[in-house]
Scaffold this motif. Structure first.
Motif, PDB file in Angstrom:
ATOM      1  N   GLN A 226       0.860  -1.182   0.000  1.00  0.00           N
ATOM      2  CA  GLN A 226       0.000   0.000   0.000  1.00  0.00           C
ATOM      3  C   GLN A 226       0.895   1.231   0.000  1.00  0.00           C
ATOM      4  O   GLN A 226       1.348   1.684   1.025  1.00  0.00           O
ATOM      5  CB  GLN A 226      -0.898  -0.004   1.235  1.00  0.00           C
ATOM      6  N   GLY A 227       1.208   1.738  -1.190  1.00  0.00           N
ATOM      7  CA  GLY A 227       2.049   2.932  -1.297  1.00  0.00           C
ATOM      8  C   GLY A 227       3.535   2.623  -1.272  1.00  0.00           C
ATOM      9  O   GLY A 227       3.969   1.656  -0.668  1.00  0.00           O
ATOM     10  N   GLY A 228       4.301   3.445  -1.988  1.00  0.00           N
ATOM     11  CA  GLY A 228       5.759   3.344  -1.958  1.00  0.00           C
ATOM     12  C   GLY A 228       6.303   2.213  -2.804  1.00  0.00           C
ATOM     13  O   GLY A 228       5.557   1.469  -3.439  1.00  0.00           O
ATOM     14  N   GLY A 229       7.626   2.109  -2.824  1.00  0.00           N
ATOM     15  CA  GLY A 229       8.229   0.993  -3.531  1.00  0.00           C
ATOM     16  C   GLY A 229       9.223   1.356  -4.607  1.00  0.00           C
ATOM     17  O   GLY A 229       9.424   0.573  -5.535  1.00  0.00           O
ATOM     18  N   GLY A 230       9.874   2.519  -4.514  1.00  0.00           N
ATOM     19  CA  GLY A 230      10.934   2.855  -5.470  1.00  0.00           C
ATOM     20  C   GLY A 230      11.951   3.770  -4.805  1.00  0.00           C
ATOM     21  O   GLY A 230      11.587   4.533  -3.919  1.00  0.00           O
ATOM     22  N   TYR A 231      13.209   3.679  -5.229  1.00  0.00           N
ATOM     23  CA  TYR A 231      14.191   4.672  -4.774  1.00  0.00           C
ATOM     24  C   TYR A 231      13.680   6.025  -5.224  1.00  0.00           C
ATOM     25  O   TYR A 231      13.180   6.146  -6.353  1.00  0.00           O
ATOM     26  CB  TYR A 231      15.544   4.440  -5.442  1.00  0.00           C
ATOM     27  N   PRO A 232      13.813   7.086  -4.385  1.00  0.00           N
ATOM     28  CA  PRO A 232      13.280   8.382  -4.796  1.00  0.00           C
ATOM     29  C   PRO A 232      13.790   8.836  -6.168  1.00  0.00           C
ATOM     30  O   PRO A 232      13.041   9.399  -6.949  1.00  0.00           O
ATOM     31  CB  PRO A 232      13.753   9.337  -3.693  1.00  0.00           C
ATOM     32  N   GLY A 233      15.052   8.554  -6.473  1.00  0.00           N
ATOM     33  CA  GLY A 233      15.608   9.068  -7.722  1.00  0.00           C
ATOM     34  C   GLY A 233      15.622   8.075  -8.872  1.00  0.00           C
ATOM     35  O   GLY A 233      16.113   8.386  -9.948  1.00  0.00           O
TER      36      GLY A 233
END
Ligand SMILES: Nc1ncnc2c1ncn2[C@@H]1O[C@H](COP(=O)(O)OP(=O)(O)OP(=O)(O)O)[C@@H](O)[C@H]1O
Ligand SMILES: [Mg+2]
Lengths: 301, 259
Positions: free
Chosen positions: A78-85
């Motif tokens: 539920q939400g998220g799941g990648g390096y910010p860059g």
């Protein structure tokens, strides 16, 4: 996949309190409930991210924390799941590299409408695009079982339909799916089995059809008219056992055994009152109504 | 929308080859660091600027040969910048964005998740070392003896592991904003009073004892012996680095949270 008597506490908060559910191989189970019902907690225990405080969980015949399971299971948190860059395509390729026989990442990006943002950093993707990437990451390894935690949250109607279609394709290809949702229509449209939970417990379980039409005399007639009509005359004119109420402002509900005579009584009462009954429909209960009946609360508070 | 051909998603699970997974993760993390403007500022631009400043200006007292001493200290700073500060901040935000959970949910084994991060850390340090050494040569640096260079490599590896463990300890447990603040403050303190920019010579003796037990001073001092004197570092700097690394690594393996 089988869960029985699952208990999970966070300190003094009991998030899941004796939950049972079974996902048959190749079927779709929807876990339905309002915010805080314990859906994510349940899913995270099944994914092996959290340890259960009680009860037993078997996933594809193994302990959910077994490392051998990782390759066989796809997860959409539920939400998220990648390096910010990280760029969308880089992230999907990285996850694909962890699988022996992945789907083609470029194809998957295209299917999910992400080709145009393949080079966009994760933190600059819109919420719905992040969700779609997360779904792609869950599917790319060709898993046997996928966990989708609110897969359509934040998606536009077109993307939602696409997700529904994908879930349908997974099911017909023999992939088992456990998904969570607050959306009744989503559960009704996708699931072979629905488990409705509230406050960490199962309040109802069954196929959508079983849940929504238990009895012939449990139908409803719904119409819209001017708010605040006096319903006493109508109640008097209708047969014994029918319940009439203004469910929300301007929406009236007649519940019980609805036959042609009832419809006629309602329309002539409206004529007497000098109001036009709009959007008059006779329908089975929706899962929404089931939830309301069971808990006395609206699903979406 | 015509739907999907039957069999498109037929299960075919399996774990990717270990070498390929390690390469994919190492490459991704190293590229992300070198593509991030703030990380490049911290790990490359500031150390290069300080190397030039320390070599050319005599504001900061520095043993002769001046450029050689500056290289030793700035290489220590470079390791602190990337393995500790940069690593901690990146980890703090990676956790915020749910990457670790995402990767933990793939077939990537946990040890490989750590190995990939360590390898990426080494890759970034290697890039820093090359850039700083080339800059130093342009400033008239006399390269060290082969033995000295070998010792320097050993110390850089040890320093990267040690500070990397400290970075993970900080970045793996706290909220991203707090990690950001603390990692930057620690960087400044180690630079100014941790035996990096200033040697320990001018300090009162009780403070010298304390500073000498810091990993920053140990790394700078060890690199000074290796690069300037061309000799093996003392036992104390090596033991200090190992002790911090082991302690931080042990603690971090208990406190690091995925999300
Ligand atoms: N990490 C946590 N620490 C403490 N309490 C938590 C934690 N995660 C969830 N809870 C509590 O556990 C209960 C169930 O939360 P959970 O996230 O499982 O609900 P959910 O059904 O997924 O809700 P939503 O629809 O909002 O996603 C809630 O009361 C929540 O406050
Ligand atoms: Mg949830």
């Amino acid at each position: 996949m089988e869960v029985s008597g699952l208990v999970k506490k966070y300190g003094s908060v009991v998030a899941v309190d004796g939950l049972d559910l079974v996902v048959e191989r190749g079927s779709v189970l929807a876990l339905l409930g309002p915010n805080g019902a314990g859906k994510t907690t349940t899913v995270e225990v099944c994914e092996g991210f959290r340890r259960a405080d009680g009860g037993s969980v078997r996933v594809l015949g193994s302990d959910p924390r077994s490392p051998d399971l990782r390759a066989r299971v796809g997860v959409m948190p539920q939400g998220g799941g990648g390096y910010p860059g990280v760029r969308a395509d880089e992230m999907l390729r990285l996850v694909a590299a962890c699988a022996a026989r992945p789907l083609d990442p470029a194809w998957l990006l295209d299917v999910l409408g992400l080709s145009g943002v393949g080079r966009t950093p994760y933190k600059r993707l819109s919420g719905g695009q992040q969700q779609r990437l997360s779904l792609a990451c869950a599917l790319v390894g060709r898993p046997e079982l996928v966990f989708l935690d609110e897969p359509t949250a934040g998606m536009d109607p077109q993307a939602r339909r696409l997700v529904w279609e994908l879930v349908g394709a997974l099911r017909s290809d023999g992939v088992s799916v456990l998904l969570t949702t607050h959306l009744m229509d989503e559960a009704e449209a996708l699931a072979d089995a629905v488990v409705i939970m509230d406050g960490g417990r199962v309040v109802a379980a069954g196929t959508p059809a079983e849940l929504t039409s238990p009895h012939a005399d449990d139908q409803q007639l719904r119409f819209r008219a001017r708010p605040g009509l006096d319903l006493s005359l109508l109640t008097g004119a209708l047969p014994e056992g029918l319940r009439v109420r203004e469910a929300s402002r301007g929406t009236y509900l007649v519940q019980g055994r609805i036959d042609p005579q009832v419809v006629s009584t309602v329309t002539s009462w409206c004529a007497q009152q000098g109001v036009l009954a709009e959007e008059l429909t006779v329908a089975r209960r929706s899962l929404e109504d089931v939830f309301l009946d069971l808990t006395g609360r609206e699903l979406r508070s | 929308m015509s739907g999907f051909a039957p069999g498109t998603f037929t299960p075919a699970p399996g774990r990717g080859r270990l070498g390929r997974m390690l390469w994919a993760q190492t490459r991704t993390e190293a590229v992300l660091t070198l593509r991030n403007g703030e990380q490049v500022l911290l790990t490359v631009l500031i150390p290069v600027a300080l190397l030039v400043a320390l070599s050319l200006m005599s504001v900061v007292p520095m043993p002769e040969p001046r450029v050689g001493s500056a290289v030793a200290r700035i290489l220590a700073l470079a390791v602190i910048s990337s393995a500790f500060t940069g690593q901690a901040i990146a980890l703090g935000f990676d956790r915020r964005y749910g990457v670790l959970k995402r990767l933990a949910a793939t077939a990537l084994p946990r040890w490989l998740l750590v190995a990939g991060r360590v390898a990426a850390g080494f890759a970034v340090v290697a890039v820093q070392v090359v850039i700083l050494c080339v800059t130093a040569l342009l400033l008239g640096w006399q390269p060290p003896t082969a033995a000295g260079a070998l010792w320097a490599v050993v110390l850089l590896v040890l320093g990267t592991l040690s500070f990397g463990a400290l970075g993970v300890l900080l970045g793996g447990a706290l909220r991203a904003e707090i990690v950001l603040a603390l990692a930057n403050i620690a960087w400044f303190l180690l630079l100014l009073v941790g035996g990096v920019a200033l040697g320990v010579d001018g300090l009162p003796s009780w403070l010298v004892t304390v500073v000498e037990l810091l990993p920053s001073a140990a790394l700078a001092e060890g690199l000074q012996s290796a690069l300037v004197d061309g000799s093996a570092p003392g036992v104390r700097p090596v033991l200090v680095l190992i002790a911090w690394g082991v302690a931080a690594g042990t603690l971090a393996s208990r406190t690091t949270k995925l999300g």
